[in-house]
Scaffold this motif. Sequence first.
Motif: not given
Length: 186
Positions: A13-15, A18-19, A22, A41, A47, A54-55, A58-59
């Motif tokens: 679940g690292r940012i 997400y980047n 997504k 988290q 965030w 990730m927050s 975001q999840m």
Amino acid sequence: DDSPMLVIIEDDGRIESYNLWKPLILEKGIKMNMAPMLYKQNVDANWNSSMAFMSMHQMMELQDLGVEFLNHGNKSVLTATIYAEYIAGNYSTIKQEYVDSKKFLREYGLDKGADCYVYPGNINGTELEKANYKNMIKKYFKCGVTNGVDTIINTNNALDVYELPRVNADSKTSDFLIGKMNEAIS
């Protein structure tokens, strides 16, 4: 449907996940799974960009886009640490780890994959140790996903749902991962 399928399971679940994913989820409409380290988290929806994970906001945003979250443990301690607890007879500690992880995912509505366990740090050891660990996992989960193989070859042998193989993408570049995704969906 005979088209190729790529199952993507992103760890921790690292940012960066997400980047990276997504925009691809939005552009290509891909479906994927993530297995976050739950204790990392940020349960605050606001965030902070200095955070590495990730927050919850975001999840939940990714879940709305079709991402399913798998269980990586509440504290996501390494498999070897959990197995050491098993050898020491600390069954209540192990049970609490797994119960808490499912509870956390359910509390935030991220529980579609709560019964699928992604082994933190893989499942290693002797065949007896692996068998004992998988037997422990069977008490709490419907399947277990490994990490660290270079390739997955279907040999038409019986599938062990508590040792589902998964290619490790940790050392792979985003170009490599995007190429594999494009190969699967083309």
